[in-house]
Design an enzyme around this catalytic site. Structure first.
Site, PDB file in Angstrom:
ATOM      1  N   GLU A 181       1.846  59.082  73.865  1.00  0.00           N
ATOM      2  CA  GLU A 181       2.940  59.503  74.762  1.00  0.00           C
ATOM      3  C   GLU A 181       3.817  60.586  74.130  1.00  0.00           C
ATOM      4  OE1 GLU A 181       4.581  60.320  77.596  1.00  0.00           O
ATOM      5  OE2 GLU A 181       4.199  58.299  78.315  1.00  0.00           O
ATOM      6  N   GLU A 232      11.431  77.251  63.449  1.00  0.00           N
ATOM      7  CA  GLU A 232      10.900  77.275  62.078  1.00  0.00           C
ATOM      8  C   GLU A 232      11.107  78.657  61.461  1.00  0.00           C
ATOM      9  OE1 GLU A 232       8.647  74.642  60.877  1.00  0.00           O
ATOM     10  OE2 GLU A 232       9.173  73.505  62.683  1.00  0.00           O
ATOM     11  N   GLY A 262       8.622  61.284  58.104  1.00  0.00           N
ATOM     12  CA  GLY A 262       9.492  62.454  58.185  1.00  0.00           C
ATOM     13  C   GLY A 262      10.461  62.280  59.351  1.00  0.00           C
ATOM     14  N   THR A 263      10.650  63.341  60.119  1.00  0.00           N
ATOM     15  CA  THR A 263      11.601  63.305  61.231  1.00  0.00           C
ATOM     16  C   THR A 263      11.299  62.150  62.184  1.00  0.00           C
ATOM     17  OG1 THR A 263      11.757  65.712  61.095  1.00  0.00           O
ATOM     18  CG2 THR A 263      12.597  64.689  63.099  1.00  0.00           C
ATOM     19  N   VAL A 264      10.083  62.121  62.710  1.00  0.00           N
ATOM     20  CA  VAL A 264       9.758  61.111  63.716  1.00  0.00           C
ATOM     21  C   VAL A 264       9.533  59.742  63.064  1.00  0.00           C
ATOM     22  CG1 VAL A 264       8.221  60.494  65.619  1.00  0.00           C
ATOM     23  CG2 VAL A 264       8.732  62.901  65.165  1.00  0.00           C
ATOM     24  N   GLY A 265       8.822  59.736  61.933  1.00  0.00           N
ATOM     25  CA  GLY A 265       8.541  58.466  61.244  1.00  0.00           C
ATOM     26  C   GLY A 265       9.811  57.707  60.916  1.00  0.00           C
ATOM     27  N   SER A 266      10.813  58.405  60.392  1.00  0.00           N
ATOM     28  CA  SER A 266      12.027  57.669  60.054  1.00  0.00           C
ATOM     29  C   SER A 266      12.777  57.248  61.312  1.00  0.00           C
ATOM     30  CB  SER A 266      12.914  58.488  59.102  1.00  0.00           C
ATOM     31  OG  SER A 266      13.226  59.712  59.695  1.00  0.00           O
ATOM     32  N   LYS A 316       0.141  66.326  68.712  1.00  0.00           N
ATOM     33  CA  LYS A 316      -0.432  67.143  69.800  1.00  0.00           C
ATOM     34  C   LYS A 316      -1.633  67.947  69.326  1.00  0.00           C
ATOM     35  CE  LYS A 316       3.471  69.975  68.813  1.00  0.00           C
ATOM     36  NZ  LYS A 316       4.409  68.935  68.419  1.00  0.00           N
ATOM     37  N   LYS A 358       0.059  71.424  74.551  1.00  0.00           N
ATOM     38  CA  LYS A 358       0.570  70.450  75.510  1.00  0.00           C
ATOM     39  C   LYS A 358      -0.010  70.707  76.900  1.00  0.00           C
ATOM     40  CE  LYS A 358       4.678  69.862  72.650  1.00  0.00           C
ATOM     41  NZ  LYS A 358       6.006  70.430  72.350  1.00  0.00           N
TER      42      LYS A 358
HETATM   43  N1  LIG Z   1       9.890  66.453  65.201  1.00  0.00           N
HETATM   44  C1  LIG Z   1       9.792  66.286  66.493  1.00  0.00           C
HETATM   45  O1  LIG Z   1      10.797  66.366  67.208  1.00  0.00           O
HETATM   46  C2  LIG Z   1       8.464  65.961  67.125  1.00  0.00           C
HETATM   47  C3  LIG Z   1       8.397  65.798  68.531  1.00  0.00           C
HETATM   48  C4  LIG Z   1       7.167  65.460  69.110  1.00  0.00           C
HETATM   49  C5  LIG Z   1       6.046  65.317  68.298  1.00  0.00           C
HETATM   50  N2  LIG Z   1       6.133  65.509  66.948  1.00  0.00           N
HETATM   51  C6  LIG Z   1       4.932  65.312  66.149  1.00  0.00           C
HETATM   52  O2  LIG Z   1       5.152  64.224  65.282  1.00  0.00           O
HETATM   53  C7  LIG Z   1       4.407  64.416  64.070  1.00  0.00           C
HETATM   54  C8  LIG Z   1       5.363  64.293  62.891  1.00  0.00           C
HETATM   55  O3  LIG Z   1       6.356  65.280  63.032  1.00  0.00           O
HETATM   56  P1  LIG Z   1       7.660  65.294  62.111  1.00  0.00           P
HETATM   57  O4  LIG Z   1       8.596  66.249  62.764  1.00  0.00           O
HETATM   58  O5  LIG Z   1       8.107  63.921  61.856  1.00  0.00           O
HETATM   59  O6  LIG Z   1       7.088  65.953  60.786  1.00  0.00           O
HETATM   60  P2  LIG Z   1       7.733  65.888  59.301  1.00  0.00           P
HETATM   61  O7  LIG Z   1       9.200  65.703  59.393  1.00  0.00           O
HETATM   62  O8  LIG Z   1       7.189  67.054  58.594  1.00  0.00           O
HETATM   63  O9  LIG Z   1       7.125  64.549  58.699  1.00  0.00           O
HETATM   64  C9  LIG Z   1       5.793  64.418  58.332  1.00  0.00           C
HETATM   65  C10 LIG Z   1       5.737  63.404  57.210  1.00  0.00           C
HETATM   66  O10 LIG Z   1       4.391  63.073  56.950  1.00  0.00           O
HETATM   67  C11 LIG Z   1       4.197  63.089  55.540  1.00  0.00           C
HETATM   68  N3  LIG Z   1       2.814  63.454  55.255  1.00  0.00           N
HETATM   69  C12 LIG Z   1       2.166  64.579  55.618  1.00  0.00           C
HETATM   70  N4  LIG Z   1       0.883  64.544  55.197  1.00  0.00           N
HETATM   71  C13 LIG Z   1       0.742  63.391  54.526  1.00  0.00           C
HETATM   72  C14 LIG Z   1      -0.329  62.782  53.834  1.00  0.00           C
HETATM   73  N5  LIG Z   1      -1.539  63.381  53.757  1.00  0.00           N
HETATM   74  N6  LIG Z   1      -0.133  61.588  53.277  1.00  0.00           N
HETATM   75  C15 LIG Z   1       1.059  60.984  53.348  1.00  0.00           C
HETATM   76  N7  LIG Z   1       2.125  61.503  53.985  1.00  0.00           N
HETATM   77  C16 LIG Z   1       1.965  62.698  54.566  1.00  0.00           C
HETATM   78  C17 LIG Z   1       5.176  64.109  55.018  1.00  0.00           C
HETATM   79  O11 LIG Z   1       5.449  63.791  53.707  1.00  0.00           O
HETATM   80  P3  LIG Z   1       6.070  64.872  52.687  1.00  0.00           P
HETATM   81  O12 LIG Z   1       7.550  64.782  52.965  1.00  0.00           O
HETATM   82  O13 LIG Z   1       5.667  64.346  51.390  1.00  0.00           O
HETATM   83  O14 LIG Z   1       5.471  66.195  53.055  1.00  0.00           O
HETATM   84  C18 LIG Z   1       6.360  63.907  55.938  1.00  0.00           C
HETATM   85  O15 LIG Z   1       7.225  62.907  55.460  1.00  0.00           O
HETATM   86  C19 LIG Z   1       3.738  65.769  64.201  1.00  0.00           C
HETATM   87  O16 LIG Z   1       2.425  65.584  64.713  1.00  0.00           O
HETATM   88  C20 LIG Z   1       4.577  66.478  65.253  1.00  0.00           C
HETATM   89  O17 LIG Z   1       3.867  67.444  65.972  1.00  0.00           O
HETATM   90  C21 LIG Z   1       7.324  65.821  66.350  1.00  0.00           C
END
Ligand SMILES: NC(=O)c1ccc[n+]([C@@H]2O[C@H](COP(=O)([O-])OP(=O)(O)OC[C@H]3O[C@@H](n4cnc5c(N)ncnc54)[C@H](OP(=O)(O)O)[C@@H]3O)[C@@H](O)[C@H]2O)c1
Ligand SMILES: NC(=O)c1ccc[n+]([C@@H]2O[C@H](COP(=O)([O-])OP(=O)(O)OC[C@H]3O[C@@H](n4cnc5c(N)ncnc54)[C@H](OP(=O)(O)O)[C@@H]3O)[C@@H](O)[C@H]2O)c1
Lengths: 432, 432
Positions: B129, B190, B13-17, B105, B205
């Protein structure tokens, strides 16, 4: 039997005695964190006869061989300062299989490469967190926490003396000489303040930071340096009214087009910039990377205990490597030799303050001189503030090459209406 | 043949990509720094049919077993979020001898202990981190760079959404509902903003930071939490006129007398405090230690690339451990179980805003109620600003026990002249 990590300390002045104190006051916690106790075994001093109550109970020597040849000693902590014999002592320690921790910016800036090579050759650690920014973690972040980034820019307030002086000048309107005298009386500035006020201390730190940030070898001679001696209350006043504060910055930039550009000089910094709020003896290092965006590291850049915080944290890190037999995990990261950007090619916006004749047509002549050198102006003010019989012109340029501003300044000098080029200071662009 | 480090990514998602992008754009530099290339081998997605142009060329799977049972994969990077199955996937990865990097977190705050235990048991790394402060290096500094210190206090602006909202309210005077709506429209908040505005995100945190800073195990349930929903433009106005800004802080304190005290709540912060200038979506963590004094770490607390900066730096760190066979150099540092300070025992200065009858003698009754509860006042203002027919009383107390302020508030509620207790907000004391 459990391993004990044994330390030999070279020098017990301001920082050395802070290290002794921190190792004592946080002993239990340190042992827990390392998984073994750290014992300060021997301290090298110059004069054995001198009374040193803070070292009661420790073994003292005035002969470095006693530490070098002591096979029990794992880590040599160098806090004597100066290039020699500090450099030789550290190299010898590593040849004898001992890891080295130091706060010595002079040696790291000038002989860092030799130090990294020796550490690698002998399979030991060489650590120097305290050499920049005192207690502030910045070396480890650059070597570890920001490694995912291409760092494109670092900007640091890395000299507490000059930051204290500039802060005083800003807050209280005092002039350079008065504030220097006060800083000397308070012990913030040396009797001979040159290394601080002329920017050399900051330049060493700029070289160290840039080498790490850009993975290249930046030496002191590569850094263009300008101190704060020419800053007047008037400059600070104009800065304020234009929305800036004046700071002495260590700046490093790296770009594929321009190469690596490292310099130390005063700048007009927008007052919204995170570094603008860093006042007094505090230091901070601002980093821009292609993933993280902006980050900043802030804290006390000097002082006995803050600096000892960094030294002892390095000792703990090395000790963990000893306990886990994991030396050299993070070697020298300055593996490239990137081209340096010649100063003429560097680009910046500039503040230029001129003393001019107070008569009609002056502004036109001056604007033309800038224009002919292809320096376009963002703002110009003509004012009689602070002057009698004359006027002052304060111009802020758009971003231009250093060579162009030089050409403009040469042309201005030729104009009969220009009586004096009072100051030329770089302006950091607005953010965002 | 040179080792290749292979990564399995869970969630893009956001962070993964962002992680995919950073690994690509800085590939060469990363290879240099690790001493081996890092290859993203397999990505776990939920829906294989979904188009994912940014993952072209990578192997996708919707079955975690494909990653778990792939012996070539050294590191599992968990970026799905949520407690389950993230927790189970990470534990299984470690059981299979794979190191884990996460930004989660929720899992670290709730199951951190299990994670550390699993890493130690299976001789792998567990890194997180990005779980606090997005890209800002704070976990590594606490585990490494500040280890010489007994940390006595941490204070963090660790939630970008609420900081954005409070900054807007401060700069533009808008009210809570308007600013929440705008934050939602801009994607900073959100649709269901509760985790942010009620302080739960910051509380996670706070638990993570306090555990590391104080070497103890702080769980979410140990954190007392209060959000920003009750903050009004009037409070922000009074703060300004008293020399403060309003911030939502994660606070942790550790002292031998009081134990460990961890909480999240709005505070009045003196405008000279380094955290006071941290605006918008920026985050910062302020640390006080018994050697370093004050330090602060500042940067972008969220977002795709900034957060990926932390994740990829962790991947690089783990990869260096793999290349150097040096796992577990820094284990769990939360080896103690210190007593928590009950909320009633915590101490603070407070701002109290009351709506009262506008008649003589009211101030005296109120001052007496405070005094009877042994709450001494630093300042009191009675004003008709913002009210009709009534008056407001704004009091700032000296530092008092939480139990005492509660007692005072109970007494104030009983007074017939007090129509409403409009707000009670902690005040961070002046520095220095
Ligand atoms: N966004 C930030 O700025 C930020 C900052 C610090 C920490 N974080 C942490 O980073 C983590 C990811 O955040 P994000 O913002 O990247 O979230 P996100 O955009 O919602 O991405 C999560 C991804 O994981 C996939 N996913 C969820 N459950 C799954 C499963 N059981 N099997 C396979 N894929 C699965 C989702 O797929 P689908 O699209 O199919 O639902 C989605 O692509 C979270 O723990 C968040 O707290 C985020
Ligand atoms: N002070 C700070 O806040 C700070 C901050 C960051 C980094 N540093 C760095 O830390 C290092 C130490 O600074 P400092 O402020 O602690 O200096 P200092 O107070 O002058 O202490 C240096 C000590 O080393 C001893 N020494 C010098 N040469 C020696 C020799 N050949 N053999 C034995 N002992 C010798 C001196 O002994 P005598 O008393 O006999 O001369 C003195 O006790 C320097 O590299 C400095 O740049 C300092």
């Amino acid at each position: 039997m459990e391993k004990v990590i044994r330390v030999g300390l070279l020098g017990s002045g301001t920082v050395g005695s802070g290290v002794v104190q921190v190792l004592e006051m946080n002993r239990e916690q340190i042992t827990e964190r390392v998984g073994a106790p750290i014992q300060l075994k021997t301290v090298l001093v110059r004069d054995l006869a001198k009374k040193r109550p803070q070292l009661a109970g420790y073994q003292l020597t005035d002969n470095y061989e006693d530490i070098l040849n002591d096979e029990e000693i794992d880590i040599v902590v160098e806090l004597m300062g100066g290039l020699h014999p500090a450099r030789e002592y550290m190299l010898q320690a590593m040849e004898h299989g001992k890891s080295v921790v130091t706060a010595n910016k002079d040696v790291v800036a000038q002989f860092g490469k030799d130090m990294f090579a020796a550490a690698e050759k002998h399979g030991v650690d060489f650590m120097f967190e305290a050499s920049v920014g005192g207690g502030i973690p910045i070396i480890t972040p650059l070597k570890q926490c920001l490694t995912a980034n291409k760092v494109t820019e670092i900007m640091g307030i890395v000299n507490g003396t000059t930051n204290y002086m500039l802060t005083k000048m800003t807050d209280e309107g005092c002039d350079y000489d008065a504030v220097l005298k006060e800083a000397q009386e308070k012990g913030y500035a040396e009797a001979n303040p040159s290394a601080d006020v002329d920017g050399l201390d900051a330049a060493r730190k700029a070289a160290i930071l840039s080498s790490l940030a850009f993975n290249t070898r930046v030496e002191l001679k590569d850094v263009s340096v300008e101190g704060i001696t020419k800053i007047t209350p008037d400059d600070i006043d104009y800065a304020k009214s234009l929305g800036y504060v004046v700071k002495l910055l260590a700046v490093g930039k790296d770009s594929p087009e321009h190469g690596v550009d490292v310099r130390v000089h005063p700048v007009f910094l927008p007052k919204e910039h995170p570094l603008a709020a860093v006042n007094g003896v505090f230091n901070a290092i601002f980093v821009r990377g292609n993933a993280i965006g902006e980050a900043m590291f802030y804290g006390q850049g000097a002082g006995s205990l803050p600096t000892a915080s960094a030294v002892v944290s390095d000792i703990i890190d090395v000790s963990r490597d000893i306990v886990n037999k994991a030396f050299g995990r993070i070697g020298c990261t300055c593996y490239e030799q990137k081209p340096m950007c010649p100063i003429e090619e560097t680009e910046s916006s500039y503040y230029v303050r001129l003393l001019v004749d107070d008569k009609p047509g002056v502004l036109g002549q001056i604007a033309t001189a800038f224009g002919d050198a292809e320096v376009s102006l963002k703002s110009v003010i003509q004012t009689k503030r602070n002057v009698v019989d004359h006027a002052e012109i304060v111009a802020v340029t758009h971003i231009v090459r250093h060579a162009s501003i030089q050409k403009a300044l040469d042309a201005l000098k030729q104009l009969s209406v220009v009586d004096e080029i009072r100051n030329v200071i770089r302006v950091e662009k607005e953010r965002g």
